[in-house]
Write an enzyme that holds these catalytic residues in place. Structure first.
Site, PDB file in Angstrom:
ATOM      1  N   TYR A 106      -1.721   0.369  11.913  1.00 55.52           N
ATOM      2  CA  TYR A 106      -3.141   0.304  12.268  1.00 55.52           C
ATOM      3  C   TYR A 106      -3.367   0.741  13.707  1.00 55.52           C
ATOM      4  O   TYR A 106      -2.799   1.736  14.135  1.00 55.52           O
ATOM      5  CB  TYR A 106      -3.698  -1.106  11.985  1.00 55.52           C
ATOM      6  CG  TYR A 106      -3.308  -1.567  10.611  1.00 55.52           C
ATOM      7  CD1 TYR A 106      -3.842  -0.934   9.486  1.00 55.52           C
ATOM      8  CD2 TYR A 106      -2.369  -2.564  10.404  1.00 55.52           C
ATOM      9  CE1 TYR A 106      -3.465  -1.307   8.209  1.00 55.52           C
ATOM     10  CE2 TYR A 106      -1.983  -2.941   9.130  1.00 55.52           C
ATOM     11  CZ  TYR A 106      -2.544  -2.307   8.043  1.00 55.52           C
ATOM     12  OH  TYR A 106      -2.158  -2.668   6.800  1.00 55.52           O
ATOM     13  N   TYR A 163      -6.172  -4.891  -6.323  1.00 54.13           N
ATOM     14  CA  TYR A 163      -5.723  -4.699  -4.935  1.00 54.13           C
ATOM     15  C   TYR A 163      -5.035  -5.981  -4.415  1.00 54.13           C
ATOM     16  O   TYR A 163      -3.940  -5.939  -3.858  1.00 54.13           O
ATOM     17  CB  TYR A 163      -6.935  -4.317  -4.071  1.00 54.13           C
ATOM     18  CG  TYR A 163      -6.689  -4.412  -2.577  1.00 54.13           C
ATOM     19  CD1 TYR A 163      -6.033  -3.397  -1.890  1.00 54.13           C
ATOM     20  CD2 TYR A 163      -7.109  -5.531  -1.852  1.00 54.13           C
ATOM     21  CE1 TYR A 163      -5.797  -3.492  -0.522  1.00 54.13           C
ATOM     22  CE2 TYR A 163      -6.882  -5.632  -0.487  1.00 54.13           C
ATOM     23  CZ  TYR A 163      -6.222  -4.614   0.170  1.00 54.13           C
ATOM     24  OH  TYR A 163      -5.989  -4.714   1.520  1.00 54.13           O
ATOM     25  N   VAL A 200       0.447  -8.517   6.767  1.00 51.04           N
ATOM     26  CA  VAL A 200       0.095  -9.747   7.480  1.00 51.04           C
ATOM     27  C   VAL A 200       0.920 -10.971   7.039  1.00 51.04           C
ATOM     28  O   VAL A 200       0.789 -12.038   7.629  1.00 51.04           O
ATOM     29  CB  VAL A 200      -1.421 -10.082   7.398  1.00 51.04           C
ATOM     30  CG1 VAL A 200      -2.255  -9.106   8.184  1.00 51.04           C
ATOM     31  CG2 VAL A 200      -1.882 -10.196   5.959  1.00 51.04           C
ATOM     32  N   LYS A 230       0.834  -1.224   0.000  1.00 54.35           N
ATOM     33  CA  LYS A 230       0.000   0.000   0.000  1.00 54.35           C
ATOM     34  C   LYS A 230       0.864   1.268   0.000  1.00 54.35           C
ATOM     35  O   LYS A 230       0.425   2.320  -0.454  1.00 54.35           O
ATOM     36  CB  LYS A 230      -0.914  -0.003   1.229  1.00 54.35           C
ATOM     37  CG  LYS A 230      -1.937  -1.141   1.236  1.00 54.35           C
ATOM     38  CD  LYS A 230      -2.618  -1.237   2.588  1.00 54.35           C
ATOM     39  CE  LYS A 230      -3.625  -2.372   2.670  1.00 54.35           C
ATOM     40  NZ  LYS A 230      -4.162  -2.548   4.031  1.00 54.35           N
TER      41      LYS A 230
END
Ligand code: GLN
Length: 311
Positions: free
Chosen positions: A247, A195, A265, A72
């Protein structure tokens, strides 16, 4: 390995690698994308590249892994000049205090994601890339390969298929954004595929540390000899990584490590010390916030050992 003059990075990395390996850190390999659960939890690699171009490694630094949300940062970099301030009407720049895949906040914030690193924000960025480029996937792959030093970065097809089969939540987020007119393109399935395509890229710690080097060097990448971002744009992306890169654990990461960085992740973390170096760590066991346990510990110990503090 060449040594940097002032700090012996190789010695520090070796020491931290041994120390972290000896700790009993209990986490969990991500399994909501089933293919990721197949990766051995024992894997652990570190690579640091300094701004003079020296590379220092330990452990499984040359083994490719799924970069997931670290991608991202690359997609955001790609749209950054193209959209200038207009982009920030569609995505905010505030920490969310919510998990990466949260949908709740979108409801009361009228479909404007809190930041570009949550899945919702990253989907808006990917939509912007699809609007801008005829073949967004190819452009993303070329961009990442270039900044990693003209290597040929590949996607992992199994991870891609596995995530496509378990993407109901990301589909829900995308349709919700569309309902709020925050997705321009009509084909939501193509958005989800693009994505997931960039999340399924595989890189090793060396590629990743090199690809982040421009964040440590005012936007200039020595690995493709290009000014990727202006110094001012670099400052903004580093600020976003520091405040939103982990996050709902971004505050804790700033407290313990204090470097701009981004996690995924797949167990990877890439981070930078502006003016000095970029670093990538990989260890698949995650904490409950979805961030690599050993990765955070590694960066905490390294910043302690070099007596670094931004603050
Ligand atoms: N592809 C993953 C997802 O959309 C990325 C999540 C992450 O790395 N935090 O859930």
């Amino acid at each position: 390995m060449k040594q940097s003059k002032s700090v012996d990075y190789q010695a520090i990395i070796d020491e931290v690698y041994a120390e972290v390996k000896s700790l009993d850190l209990q986490g969990k390999v991500a399994d909501y994308i089933p293919e990721l659960a197949k990766v051995s939890s024992e894997k652990y690699g570190i690579c640091l590249v300094d701004n003079q171009g020296n590379t220092f490694t330990a452990g499984d630094a040359e083994e490719p892994f799924s970069i997931q949300s670290i991608s991202k940062v690359f997609t955001l970099t790609m749209v950054f000049h193209a959209f200038k301030s207009k982009l920030w009407h569609r995505v905010n720049v505030e920490p969310s205090g919510n998990p990466f895949n949260s949908i709740a906040q979108l409801e009361y914030e009228n479909g404007i994601p809190r930041n570009p690193f949550m899945n919702a924000g990253a989907l808006v960025i990917t939509d912007a890339l699809i609007s801008k480029f005829e073949n967004a996937k190819e452009k993303i792959a070329t961009f990442i390969s270039d900044i990693a030093g003209c290597t040929n970065i590949q996607i992992n097809g199994e991870v891609l298929m596995s995530e496509m089969d378990h993407a109901s939540r990301n589909r829900a987020v995308a349709y919700f954004l569309k309902a709020h007119q925050n997705i321009e393109n009509e084909n939501i399935e193509n958005l989800i595929q693009t994505y997931i395509y960039h999340c399924s890229m595989e890189m090793n710690c060396v590629d990743l540390a090199r690809s982040f080097s421009f964040f440590a060097d005012q936007g200039y990448s020595r690995y493709c000899d290009r000014q990727i971002l202006t110094p001012s744009q670099t400052k903004r992306l580093n600020a976003l990584m520091l405040t939103c890169g982990f996050y709902d654990e971004s505050g804790e990461f700033a407290f313990r490590v204090g470097l701009p960085g981004k996690s995924g992740v797949g167990g990877g973390i890439a981070a930078v010390l502006p003016g000095k170096f970029s670093i990538a760590v990989w260890s698949p066991e995650l904490n409950t916030k979805g961030n690599s346990l050993r990765g955070i510990k590694t960066l905490e110990l390294i910043t302690d050992k070099i007596s670094f503090s931004l603050f």
